[in-house]
Design a protein around this motif. Structure first.
Motif, PDB file in Angstrom:
ATOM      1  N   PRO A   1      21.124 -77.599 -14.925  1.00  0.00           N
ATOM      2  CA  PRO A   1      20.791 -76.236 -14.525  1.00  0.00           C
ATOM      3  C   PRO A   1      21.255 -75.951 -13.100  1.00  0.00           C
ATOM      4  CG  PRO A   1      18.891 -77.356 -15.498  1.00  0.00           C
ATOM      5  CD  PRO A   1      19.921 -78.397 -15.255  1.00  0.00           C
ATOM      6  N   SER A   2      21.690 -74.728 -12.886  1.00  0.00           N
ATOM      7  CA  SER A   2      22.082 -74.320 -11.535  1.00  0.00           C
ATOM      8  C   SER A   2      20.899 -74.447 -10.586  1.00  0.00           C
ATOM      9  CB  SER A   2      22.569 -72.872 -11.546  1.00  0.00           C
ATOM     10  OG  SER A   2      22.744 -72.401 -10.222  1.00  0.00           O
ATOM     11  N   ILE A   3      21.142 -74.989  -9.421  1.00  0.00           N
ATOM     12  CA  ILE A   3      20.095 -75.078  -8.396  1.00  0.00           C
ATOM     13  C   ILE A   3      20.381 -74.120  -7.237  1.00  0.00           C
ATOM     14  CG2 ILE A   3      19.432 -77.450  -8.983  1.00  0.00           C
ATOM     15  CD1 ILE A   3      21.157 -78.428  -6.669  1.00  0.00           C
ATOM     16  N   ARG A   4      21.432 -73.318  -7.384  1.00  0.00           N
ATOM     17  CA  ARG A   4      21.759 -72.311  -6.376  1.00  0.00           C
ATOM     18  C   ARG A   4      21.967 -70.959  -7.055  1.00  0.00           C
ATOM     19  NH1 ARG A   4      23.203 -74.232  -1.194  1.00  0.00           N
ATOM     20  NH2 ARG A   4      23.098 -76.505  -1.063  1.00  0.00           N
ATOM     21  N   LEU A   5      20.929 -70.519  -7.753  1.00  0.00           N
ATOM     22  CA  LEU A   5      20.988 -69.254  -8.480  1.00  0.00           C
ATOM     23  C   LEU A   5      20.776 -68.097  -7.521  1.00  0.00           C
ATOM     24  CD1 LEU A   5      21.300 -67.868 -11.202  1.00  0.00           C
ATOM     25  CD2 LEU A   5      18.850 -68.199 -11.584  1.00  0.00           C
ATOM     26  N   ASP A   6      21.638 -67.102  -7.617  1.00  0.00           N
ATOM     27  CA  ASP A   6      21.704 -66.045  -6.603  1.00  0.00           C
ATOM     28  C   ASP A   6      21.761 -64.677  -7.278  1.00  0.00           C
ATOM     29  OD1 ASP A   6      21.921 -64.813  -4.132  1.00  0.00           O
ATOM     30  OD2 ASP A   6      23.899 -65.634  -3.661  1.00  0.00           O
ATOM     31  N   ILE A   7      21.639 -63.665  -6.465  1.00  0.00           N
ATOM     32  CA  ILE A   7      21.804 -62.266  -6.880  1.00  0.00           C
ATOM     33  C   ILE A   7      22.944 -61.648  -6.082  1.00  0.00           C
ATOM     34  CG2 ILE A   7      19.390 -62.029  -7.510  1.00  0.00           C
ATOM     35  CD1 ILE A   7      20.445 -60.288  -4.396  1.00  0.00           C
ATOM     36  N   GLU A   8      23.461 -60.545  -6.602  1.00  0.00           N
ATOM     37  CA  GLU A   8      24.413 -59.741  -5.840  1.00  0.00           C
ATOM     38  C   GLU A   8      24.073 -58.283  -6.070  1.00  0.00           C
ATOM     39  OE1 GLU A   8      28.370 -62.506  -5.334  1.00  0.00           O
ATOM     40  OE2 GLU A   8      28.453 -60.863  -6.780  1.00  0.00           O
ATOM     41  N   ALA A   9      23.722 -57.580  -5.007  1.00  0.00           N
ATOM     42  CA  ALA A   9      23.408 -56.152  -5.083  1.00  0.00           C
ATOM     43  C   ALA A   9      24.703 -55.364  -5.150  1.00  0.00           C
ATOM     44  CB  ALA A   9      22.584 -55.727  -3.867  1.00  0.00           C
ATOM     45  N   GLU A  10      24.934 -54.698  -6.291  1.00  0.00           N
ATOM     46  CA  GLU A  10      26.193 -53.989  -6.493  1.00  0.00           C
ATOM     47  C   GLU A  10      25.940 -52.605  -7.084  1.00  0.00           C
ATOM     48  OE1 GLU A  10      29.375 -56.138  -8.278  1.00  0.00           O
ATOM     49  OE2 GLU A  10      28.616 -58.111  -7.676  1.00  0.00           O
ATOM     50  N   LEU A  11      27.004 -51.823  -7.152  1.00  0.00           N
ATOM     51  CA  LEU A  11      26.984 -50.530  -7.818  1.00  0.00           C
ATOM     52  C   LEU A  11      27.957 -50.598  -8.984  1.00  0.00           C
ATOM     53  CD1 LEU A  11      25.731 -47.666  -7.560  1.00  0.00           C
ATOM     54  CD2 LEU A  11      27.808 -46.978  -6.357  1.00  0.00           C
ATOM     55  N   GLY A  12      27.485 -50.204 -10.177  1.00  0.00           N
ATOM     56  CA  GLY A  12      28.336 -50.204 -11.351  1.00  0.00           C
ATOM     57  C   GLY A  12      28.839 -48.805 -11.657  1.00  0.00           C
ATOM     58  N   PHE A  13      30.098 -48.686 -12.045  1.00  0.00           N
ATOM     59  CA  PHE A  13      30.716 -47.406 -12.361  1.00  0.00           C
ATOM     60  C   PHE A  13      31.004 -47.342 -13.859  1.00  0.00           C
ATOM     61  CE2 PHE A  13      31.466 -48.139  -7.913  1.00  0.00           C
ATOM     62  CZ  PHE A  13      31.247 -46.895  -7.341  1.00  0.00           C
ATOM     63  N   VAL A  14      30.496 -46.290 -14.510  1.00  0.00           N
ATOM     64  CA  VAL A  14      30.623 -46.114 -15.954  1.00  0.00           C
ATOM     65  C   VAL A  14      31.799 -45.187 -16.228  1.00  0.00           C
ATOM     66  CG1 VAL A  14      29.453 -45.403 -18.066  1.00  0.00           C
ATOM     67  CG2 VAL A  14      28.139 -46.433 -16.193  1.00  0.00           C
ATOM     68  N   VAL A  15      32.699 -45.629 -17.107  1.00  0.00           N
ATOM     69  CA  VAL A  15      33.978 -44.961 -17.316  1.00  0.00           C
ATOM     70  C   VAL A  15      34.012 -44.261 -18.674  1.00  0.00           C
ATOM     71  CG1 VAL A  15      36.469 -45.359 -17.601  1.00  0.00           C
ATOM     72  CG2 VAL A  15      35.198 -46.579 -15.809  1.00  0.00           C
ATOM     73  N   GLY A  16      34.630 -43.085 -18.703  1.00  0.00           N
ATOM     74  CA  GLY A  16      34.873 -42.354 -19.941  1.00  0.00           C
ATOM     75  C   GLY A  16      36.245 -41.707 -19.911  1.00  0.00           C
ATOM     76  N   GLY A  17      36.652 -41.139 -21.048  1.00  0.00           N
ATOM     77  CA  GLY A  17      37.980 -40.542 -21.142  1.00  0.00           C
ATOM     78  C   GLY A  17      39.020 -41.610 -21.346  1.00  0.00           C
ATOM     79  N   ALA A  18      39.070 -42.171 -22.549  1.00  0.00           N
ATOM     80  CA  ALA A  18      39.972 -43.290 -22.839  1.00  0.00           C
ATOM     81  C   ALA A  18      41.425 -42.916 -22.575  1.00  0.00           C
ATOM     82  CB  ALA A  18      39.792 -43.730 -24.295  1.00  0.00           C
ATOM     83  N   THR A  19      42.223 -43.912 -22.222  1.00  0.00           N
ATOM     84  CA  THR A  19      43.651 -43.701 -21.970  1.00  0.00           C
ATOM     85  C   THR A  19      44.464 -44.615 -22.885  1.00  0.00           C
ATOM     86  OG1 THR A  19      43.703 -45.360 -20.205  1.00  0.00           O
ATOM     87  CG2 THR A  19      43.254 -43.076 -19.562  1.00  0.00           C
ATOM     88  N   ALA A  20      45.750 -44.308 -23.001  1.00  0.00           N
ATOM     89  CA  ALA A  20      46.641 -45.096 -23.849  1.00  0.00           C
ATOM     90  C   ALA A  20      47.179 -46.302 -23.088  1.00  0.00           C
ATOM     91  CB  ALA A  20      47.798 -44.233 -24.333  1.00  0.00           C
ATOM     92  N   LEU A  21      47.437 -47.374 -23.813  1.00  0.00           N
ATOM     93  CA  LEU A  21      48.030 -48.557 -23.225  1.00  0.00           C
ATOM     94  C   LEU A  21      49.368 -48.196 -22.591  1.00  0.00           C
ATOM     95  CD1 LEU A  21      47.588 -51.660 -23.023  1.00  0.00           C
ATOM     96  CD2 LEU A  21      49.025 -51.874 -25.055  1.00  0.00           C
ATOM     97  N   GLY A  22      49.565 -48.644 -21.357  1.00  0.00           N
ATOM     98  CA  GLY A  22      50.815 -48.374 -20.656  1.00  0.00           C
ATOM     99  C   GLY A  22      50.783 -47.152 -19.758  1.00  0.00           C
ATOM    100  N   GLU A  23      49.658 -46.428 -19.733  1.00  0.00           N
ATOM    101  CA  GLU A  23      49.557 -45.206 -18.921  1.00  0.00           C
ATOM    102  C   GLU A  23      48.587 -45.408 -17.763  1.00  0.00           C
ATOM    103  OE1 GLU A  23      48.545 -41.874 -21.327  1.00  0.00           O
ATOM    104  OE2 GLU A  23      50.311 -42.043 -22.615  1.00  0.00           O
TER     105      GLU A  23
END
Length: 406
Positions: free
Chosen positions: A183-205
């Motif tokens: 088991p990990s003995i150096r378990l940590d957190i990271e305070a972050e901001l998540g960005f939710v994405v919409g409007g799918a795009t085509a591969l290569g664009e």
């Protein structure tokens, strides 16, 4: 703006906010809800009764169908909600669809398509460099030229309140001759901001910086749980893997980018100037004035400021797609740890305790270098809204459970 609901003027979930989530009750299957005060509006049922055909996407058990509609639909949906909640004439038709917050169960608000975690905080990257590479440069040569990131595991993104099982893996301290497993003995957190994405795009664009905000639906608070001992042994030469992929927690409410309009601020400054595909004007390249608290077992241990982040979310998204990688509805990307120049603004225990050498004191009299089983970690945040109001970003919480032995 004021609502016909009896809400204090300074409520962090007033009509200036209106975050989206997915909820259920004893008699309602999971569907999209909108938070107003300490109530959840059953958005789909209200829209169905009001003859809003496009509101059918709110009857789904995730936000993905709504994310697929794109920026114009997001703007129109928000305008419709504001009208319903501020016009007294709408009260009789909307009020029956309000459910007390304490009577709902919240779910993961969207089906995560792909997950990318960036490394956009200069202070965090500098601190980590000093800890992991004490004899080398704190920042790698590429750091100020591109938003560094890694592709994470979407299937282990979980909603706030989900317990976090301590991960196991290989570890090797510098003084040990060979790695060990456990088991990990150096378990940590990271305070972050998540960005939710919409409007799918085509591969290569690719999506340029100027268009990137059109794909940014909103934000969640995000805790990127990290096993530092596993990470330190595995990350050379390909970067994070098992030390990160076991769990990532997000808050149940997605605050829209529109609700954060008043929180936009300039970036702290980029030197050297990035390459042309990462450049933009003040409107397209921006920071966000979001104030965090990191809480362990009831003790506030840090207050990071998101406005200290080096790279804009639009630059992160533009870089993510510049090679032609497509966007999918429900993509999630995270900012990386939010840390500032002062110790009390560091968003991870790795930095706060300097890799465990300077333990924190909690209000219950105990100390922590890293997380122990039973610890409860909560991130909470708010941003300025119009006219001096506050926009709440809710919170994300997780409790550490012991490793599961096979």
């Amino acid at each position: 703006m004021t609502t016909w609901l009896d809400l204090p003027a300074d409520h962090p979930y007033g009509v200036d906010n209106l975050p989206y989530g997915v909820f259920s009750t004893a008699d309602r299957t999971p569907r999209v809800g909108v938070r107003i005060g300490d109530w959840v509006l059953d958005a789909g049922a209200a829209a169905e009764l009001g003859g809003m055909e496009s509101g059918e996407v709110w009857l789904q058990p995730s936000l993905n169908a709504f994310l697929a509609e794109g920026r114009d639909a997001w703007t129109a949906g928000r305008a419709w909600l504001v009208e319903q909640l501020t016009n007294e004439a709408r009260r009789d038709s909307i009020e029956p669809h309000l459910v007390p917050l304490d009577q709902v169960r919240m779910h993961l608000p969207f089906e995560v398509a792909d997950y990318v975690d960036f490394y956009a905080g200069e202070h965090h990257a500098t601190n980590v460099g000093k800890i992991f590479r004490p004899d080398g440069d704190a920042l790698t040569p590429n750091w100020k030229h591109l938003p560094i990131g890694y592709h994470g595991r979407s299937g282990t993104v979980v909603v706030s309140g989900t317990d976090i099982v301590r991960p196991q893996g290989q570890r090797k301290a510098p003084s040990e001759p060979a790695p060990t497993f456990g088991p990990s003995i150096r378990l940590d957190i990271e305070a972050e901001l998540g960005f939710v994405v919409g409007g799918a795009t085509a591969l290569g664009e690719p999506v340029g910086v100027a268009e990137a905000a059109d794909h940014l639906f909103g934000v969640t608070l995000l805790n990127d749980w990290s096993a530092r001992d596993i990470q330190a042994w595995e990350y050379v030469p390909l970067g994070p893997f098992l030390g990160k992929s076991f769990a990532t927690s997000v808050s149940p409410w997605v605050v829209t980018l529109d609700a954060l309009e008043a929180a936009r601020v300039p970036l702290p400054g980029q030197d050297p100037q990035p390459l042309p595909y990462l450049r933009g004007d003040e409107r397209s390249v921006f920071g966000l004035d979001i104030h965090y608290e990191v809480v362990i077992n009831g003790t506030v241990v840090a207050r990071p400021e998101y406005r200290d982040m080096y790279w804009s979310p639009t630059q992160m998204l533009a870089h993510l797609t510049v090679n032609g990688a497509s966007l999918r509805n429900g993509d999630l990307f995270a900012s990386g740890t939010i840390s500032g120049p002062q110790k009390e603004t560091r968003g991870s225990l790795l930095e706060l305790t300097w890799n465990g050498t300077e333990p924190l004191s909690l209000d219950d009299g105990t100390t922590r270098g890293f997380l122990e089983d039973g610890d409860v970690v909560t991130l909470r945040a708010w941003a300025p809204g119009p006219g001096g109001s506050r926009v709440g970003l809710d919170e994300v919480t997780g409790t550490i459970q012991p490793a599961r032995q096979r």
